[in-house]
Design a protein around this motif. Structure first.
Motif, short mmCIF file in Angstrom:
data_model
loop_
_atom_site.label_atom_id
_atom_site.label_comp_id
_atom_site.label_asym_id
_atom_site.label_seq_id
_atom_site.Cartn_x
_atom_site.Cartn_y
_atom_site.Cartn_z
N ALA A 1 6.28 -108.96 16.20
CA ALA A 1 7.27 -107.82 16.41
C ALA A 1 6.84 -106.86 15.61
O ALA A 1 6.69 -105.40 15.97
N LYS A 2 6.79 -106.72 14.31
CA LYS A 2 6.32 -105.80 13.36
C LYS A 2 5.02 -104.99 13.76
O LYS A 2 4.87 -103.97 13.66
N GLU A 3 4.10 -105.89 14.01
CA GLU A 3 2.75 -105.48 14.49
C GLU A 3 2.69 -104.41 15.59
O GLU A 3 2.15 -103.62 15.86
N ASN A 4 3.93 -104.88 16.76
CA ASN A 4 4.00 -104.09 17.93
C ASN A 4 5.11 -103.06 17.69
O ASN A 4 5.59 -102.48 18.78
N LYS A 5 5.63 -102.80 16.58
CA LYS A 5 6.74 -101.76 16.32
C LYS A 5 7.92 -102.13 17.22
O LYS A 5 8.36 -101.09 17.94
N ILE A 6 8.20 -103.52 17.42
CA ILE A 6 9.38 -103.71 18.16
C ILE A 6 10.29 -104.66 17.67
O ILE A 6 9.88 -105.21 16.45
N SER A 7 11.63 -105.03 17.84
CA SER A 7 12.45 -105.71 17.12
C SER A 7 12.01 -107.31 17.79
O SER A 7 11.38 -107.45 18.59
N LYS A 8 12.22 -108.55 16.68
CA LYS A 8 12.01 -109.70 17.21
C LYS A 8 12.86 -110.12 18.43
O LYS A 8 12.45 -110.62 19.24
N ALA A 9 14.13 -109.56 18.57
CA ALA A 9 14.77 -109.86 19.60
C ALA A 9 14.24 -109.16 21.13
O ALA A 9 14.09 -109.74 22.24
N ALA A 10 13.39 -108.14 20.93
CA ALA A 10 12.81 -107.50 22.15
C ALA A 10 11.61 -108.46 22.52
O ALA A 10 11.18 -108.28 23.70
N LEU A 11 11.18 -109.23 21.53
CA LEU A 11 10.14 -110.43 22.16
C LEU A 11 10.55 -111.11 23.35
O LEU A 11 10.14 -111.76 24.15
N TYR A 12 12.00 -111.54 22.96
CA TYR A 12 12.58 -112.53 23.94
C TYR A 12 12.66 -111.84 25.30
O TYR A 12 13.09 -112.64 26.44
N HIS A 13 12.78 -110.52 25.34
CA HIS A 13 12.72 -109.85 26.53
C HIS A 13 11.60 -110.36 27.45
O HIS A 13 11.77 -110.24 28.58
N HIS A 14 10.41 -110.27 26.93
CA HIS A 14 9.20 -110.64 27.51
C HIS A 14 8.83 -112.05 27.59
O HIS A 14 8.08 -112.34 28.63
N PHE A 15 9.30 -112.81 26.68
CA PHE A 15 8.76 -114.34 26.60
C PHE A 15 10.24 -114.95 26.30
O PHE A 15 10.87 -114.82 25.50
N ALA A 16 10.53 -116.30 27.14
CA ALA A 16 11.57 -116.96 26.79
C ALA A 16 11.50 -117.73 25.25
O ALA A 16 12.36 -118.20 24.84
N SER A 17 10.30 -118.02 25.05
CA SER A 17 10.24 -118.79 23.83
C SER A 17 8.65 -118.55 23.10
O SER A 17 7.83 -118.05 23.88
N ARG A 18 8.60 -119.11 21.76
CA ARG A 18 7.26 -119.04 21.47
C ARG A 18 6.13 -119.55 22.17
O ARG A 18 5.19 -119.47 22.46
N GLU A 19 6.54 -120.94 22.55
CA GLU A 19 5.65 -121.77 23.46
C GLU A 19 5.33 -120.85 24.75
O GLU A 19 4.14 -120.95 25.33
N ALA A 20 6.29 -120.29 25.37
CA ALA A 20 6.05 -119.50 26.60
C ALA A 20 5.18 -118.39 26.34
O ALA A 20 3.85 -118.17 27.09
N MET A 21 5.17 -118.01 25.14
CA MET A 21 4.40 -116.94 24.70
C MET A 21 2.84 -117.41 24.68
O MET A 21 1.81 -116.76 24.90
#
Length: 191
Positions: A32-52
């Motif tokens: 998230a930090k690398e992409n300048k977004i919040s950790k919560a915003a990751l879950y907007h794009h991927f349901a889980s770490r494994e899905a990512m």
């Protein structure tokens, strides 16, 4: 003008970071930090770490298939095999595929999807090697009595060269590859 989506940027960041540190070492916070977004915003794009991670493998698998260009079969056996080697080098030496192959190599022991992809990539290399060697044999540029042994020998040695590229162990690699191709052609030359 084509713009890269946030989801694709996340995949490319995970790809680069994962190749440098290993996928398991990359936290969602770091990504998230690398992409300048919040950790919560990751879950907007991927349901889980494994899905990512599954999305990463799928994305790169598609890239790998798209980059499997046709290798010209014209010329001497050494020219054909050298062109094939150059083609495979390009795939293994340049981003983003270099990152992908590094991840597959390191994750194959512990991640079933990575192991399956590694097996598929190895089979693709063997398949391309078979087409090259069968063509050279059928056109009498090489005399190969046991095509299965020749394919296994050629593709196994090529895989070792490509793994050295991923490990940045390239000292004398070009000379060793040229020598291998020359010796391989000499072994199977027309009599």
């Amino acid at each position: 003008m084509h713009t890269t989506s946030t989801k694709q940027n996340l995949i490319l960041s995970l790809l680069k970071l994962g190749s440098e540190q290993g996928l398991q070492a990359i936290s969602l916070s770091t990504l998230a930090k690398e992409n300048k977004i919040s950790k919560a915003a990751l879950y907007h794009h991927f349901a889980s770490r494994e899905a990512m991670i599954e999305e990463l493998f799928s994305y790169c698998n598609t890239l790998a298939y798209q980059q499997m260009a046709t290798i010209s079969l014209s010329g001497s056996p050494a020219e054909v095999l050298s062109r094939a080697m150059d083609h495979w080098h390009d795939l293994y030496a340049n981003a983003p595929m270099r990152y992908f192959y590094r991840i597959i190599q390191t994750e194959a022991l512990t991640h079933p999807a990575a192991k399956a992809i590694q097996t598929t990539l190895d089979e693709m290399l063997q398949g391309q090697s078979r087409i090259l060697l069968e063509s050279l044999s059928e056109s009498s540029r090489l005399v190969i009595e046991d095509i299965d042994l020749a394919v296994l020998t050629f593709s196994s040695v090529v895989q070792q060269f490509l793994r050295r590229i991923l490990l940045d162990e390239t000292e004398d690699l070009e000379w060793e590859e040229e020598r291998f191709i020359q010796n391989f052609c000499t072994l199977y030359q027309s009599r």
